[in-house]
Design an enzyme around this catalytic site. Structure first.
Site, short mmCIF file in Angstrom:
data_model
loop_
_atom_site.label_atom_id
_atom_site.label_comp_id
_atom_site.label_asym_id
_atom_site.label_seq_id
_atom_site.Cartn_x
_atom_site.Cartn_y
_atom_site.Cartn_z
N CYS A 139 4.51 -5.49 16.09
CA CYS A 139 3.95 -4.60 17.11
C CYS A 139 2.49 -4.97 17.35
O CYS A 139 1.75 -5.27 16.41
CB CYS A 139 4.05 -3.14 16.67
SG CYS A 139 5.75 -2.61 16.43
N CYS A 153 5.84 -7.04 7.75
CA CYS A 153 6.85 -6.53 8.69
C CYS A 153 7.12 -7.62 9.71
O CYS A 153 6.20 -8.31 10.15
CB CYS A 153 6.35 -5.27 9.39
SG CYS A 153 7.57 -4.55 10.52
N CYS A 183 3.08 8.53 1.33
CA CYS A 183 3.54 7.61 2.37
C CYS A 183 3.82 6.26 1.70
O CYS A 183 2.91 5.64 1.16
CB CYS A 183 2.44 7.51 3.42
SG CYS A 183 2.75 6.28 4.66
N CYS A 222 -0.47 -3.13 15.42
CA CYS A 222 -0.30 -2.84 13.99
C CYS A 222 -0.79 -3.99 13.12
O CYS A 222 -0.36 -5.14 13.28
CB CYS A 222 1.17 -2.55 13.72
SG CYS A 222 1.54 -2.32 11.98
N CYS A 261 -1.92 1.95 7.70
CA CYS A 261 -1.32 1.10 6.68
C CYS A 261 -1.45 -0.37 7.02
O CYS A 261 -1.32 -0.76 8.16
CB CYS A 261 0.13 1.48 6.46
SG CYS A 261 0.28 2.49 4.99
N GLU A 299 0.82 -1.21 0.00
CA GLU A 299 0.00 0.00 0.00
C GLU A 299 0.85 1.26 0.00
O GLU A 299 1.96 1.26 0.53
CB GLU A 299 -0.82 0.07 1.29
CG GLU A 299 -1.80 -1.04 1.45
CD GLU A 299 -2.50 -0.96 2.80
OE1 GLU A 299 -3.15 -1.94 3.15
OE2 GLU A 299 -2.37 0.07 3.49
N1 SAH Z 1 7.86 0.47 10.87
C1 SAH Z 1 7.98 1.88 10.96
C2 SAH Z 1 7.26 2.63 9.87
C3 SAH Z 1 5.97 2.05 9.43
S1 SAH Z 1 4.70 1.96 10.65
C4 SAH Z 1 7.51 2.36 12.31
O1 SAH Z 1 6.94 1.59 13.06
O2 SAH Z 1 7.76 3.53 12.60
C5 SAH Z 1 4.06 3.57 10.37
C6 SAH Z 1 3.24 4.17 11.48
O3 SAH Z 1 1.98 3.52 11.53
C7 SAH Z 1 3.89 4.05 12.84
O4 SAH Z 1 4.07 5.30 13.46
C8 SAH Z 1 2.90 3.20 13.55
O5 SAH Z 1 2.88 3.51 14.88
C9 SAH Z 1 1.59 3.52 12.86
N2 SAH Z 1 0.54 2.57 13.20
C10 SAH Z 1 0.64 1.24 13.33
N3 SAH Z 1 -0.53 0.72 13.76
C11 SAH Z 1 -1.38 1.75 13.89
C12 SAH Z 1 -2.74 1.87 14.33
N4 SAH Z 1 -3.45 0.79 14.72
N5 SAH Z 1 -3.30 3.10 14.35
C13 SAH Z 1 -2.59 4.18 13.96
N6 SAH Z 1 -1.32 4.14 13.57
C14 SAH Z 1 -0.71 2.94 13.53
FE1 SF4 Z 2 6.33 -3.01 11.71
FE2 SF4 Z 2 3.90 -2.05 12.16
FE3 SF4 Z 2 5.68 -2.12 14.13
FE4 SF4 Z 2 6.00 -0.35 12.10
S1 SF4 Z 2 4.35 -0.38 13.59
S2 SF4 Z 2 7.55 -1.71 13.04
S3 SF4 Z 2 5.17 -1.58 10.42
S4 SF4 Z 2 4.83 -3.92 13.09
#
Ligand code: SAH
Ligand code: SF4
Length: 355
Positions: free
Chosen positions: A120, A116, A109, A123, A336, A96
């Site tokens: 997390c 990934c 973006c 996410c 995303c 995406e």
């Molecule tokens: N892996 C990198 C960049 C991609 S994630 C990182 O973690 O910084 C990009 C952003 O999406 C991060 O700031 C992450 O916190 C956010 N993100 C992930 N899950 C989310 C959610 N459920 N609601 C809002 N933002 C989210």
């Molecule tokens: Fe990976 Fe999502 Fe954590 Fe970013 S927020 S490091 S994309 S698992």
């Protein structure tokens, strides 16, 4: 016949690689500029279109250089103007990209990986696991393909889509070099941001690269134990080491760091959490981005508006510059990973679809 070992991808070639290519072909040096203008400004999709090159040269390009752009699979426009794209890559994987509009400035973006590996808890991408790194041409291609669909230039770029950019560092940095090169896309300096979950070698590599790129760090907790629960990477690169690396980064580059803090209702959103965050950041020059979480993953919801305001006030009264990122594109799977996840699970959702 294109031989496996020396097939180059057009959008994976740096300017110097084009210069070498044309030198080998016995062509004048200005050919590099001509081709890059077609690729990066005129948004050509084939060598055939490059009509200021001779037929013979176009045929040799066809033969020796592959040219793939991500194929548009889905394009969803949200009520707030955020636009989300799902691309299909040559091997059938999908990623995406998102286009956001802030005060008439368009920001792209981009994704850096398919999936990934960092898992997390909040996410959607992290929950789906890791598939593979993206190649340079697949990241440059996301950017150019979006501009092509949009029909106007995009001037800001963030690596904040799917994946961890600093687990694909060399490709990400090369994509940025190409998009910033004055004879390629010429993206303005200070208009590119990398967001990392805190991969320390990547932060050091960025500082050493001399590239003019802003750094955003996804902190999400100011307490090590909680951070480890939310972000398993904190076990490998703990908070205190992350902070140490950020001090060094700041000394080396002089850049302010953007700290991203996801607000998760009932998890990390109390005034005490805000005070701890303020304490942790007291010696770093930062912008703080508070991001009320999207409701993509079960078990997490955004705090009430009131709790968000209190959290922000605690930071502001301590002198921090704070932005609360309003939820964007919520009606089109704004965070995303959600569009791709919905596609693969066959769910449908409202939103105007194109393409
Ligand atoms: N892996 C990198 C960049 C991609 S994630 C990182 O973690 O910084 C990009 C952003 O999406 C991060 O700031 C992450 O916190 C956010 N993100 C992930 N899950 C989310 C959610 N459920 N609601 C809002 N933002 C989210
Ligand atoms: Fe990976 Fe999502 Fe954590 Fe970013 S927020 S490091 S994309 S698992």
């Amino acid at each position: 016949m294109k031989e496996e070992h020396d097939v180059k991808e057009a959008l994976g070639m740096e300017f110097a690689a084009w210069q070498n290519f044309f030198a080998e072909q016995g062509e004048p040096q200005y050919r590099s500029q001509q081709v890059c203008e077609w690729l990066y400004t005129k948004h050509a999709v084939s060598f055939e279109e490059m009509t200021n090159l001779s037929k013979g040269l176009r045929a040799r390009l066809e033969e020796r250089v592959a040219f793939h752009l991500p194929a548009l699979e889905e394009d969803v426009v949200s009520r707030d103007g955020t636009r989300k794209f799902l691309w299909r890559l040559e091997d059938g994987e999908t990623v995406e990209s998102v286009l956001m509009k802030h005060h008439n400035r368009m920001t792209a973006c981009l994704s850096s990986q398919v999936g990934c590996s960092l898992g997390c808890a909040f996410c959607v991408t992290g929950q789906g696991g890791f598939r593979r790194n993206l190649a340079v041409h697949e990241m440059v291609g996301q950017f150019l393909a979006m501009e092509r669909v949009l029909g106007e230039p995009v001037n800001n770029l963030v690596f904040m889509g799917m994946g961890e950019p600093f687990l694909n560092t060399s490709h990400v940095l090369q994509s940025i070099r190409q998009l910033q090169h004055p004879r390629m896309r010429g993206l303005g300096i200070r208009h590119v941001t990398i967001s990392t979950a805190g991969i320390l070698p990547g932060i050091r590599q960025l500082a050493a690269s001399g590239l003019d790129v802003r750094l955003a760090v996804s902190l999400h907790a100011a307490d090590g134990r909680l951070r480890s629960q939310l972000m398993p990477i904190n076990n490998t690169y703990p908070l205190q080491e992350l902070m140490g690396t950020l001090y060094t980064y700041q000394e080396q580059t002089g850049n302010r760091v953007t700290v991203e803090y996801l607000l998760l209702g009932g998890v990390n959103d109390r005034p005490d959490d805000a005070r701890r965050l303020a304490g942790l950041l007291s010696k770093l020059k930062v912008f703080v981005n508070l991001i009320p979480c999207n409701t993509g993953v079960e078990g997490f919801q955004p705090p009430t508006k009131k709790a968000q305001d209190i959290f922000r006030n605690v930071l502001q009264t301590r002198g921090f510059e704070v932005f609360v990122r309003t939820e964007r594109g919520g009606d089109v799977d704004g965070a995303c990973g959600q569009l791709r996840e919905r596609r693969s699970s066959g769910k449908t959702k409202r939103g105007s679809r194109k393409g």
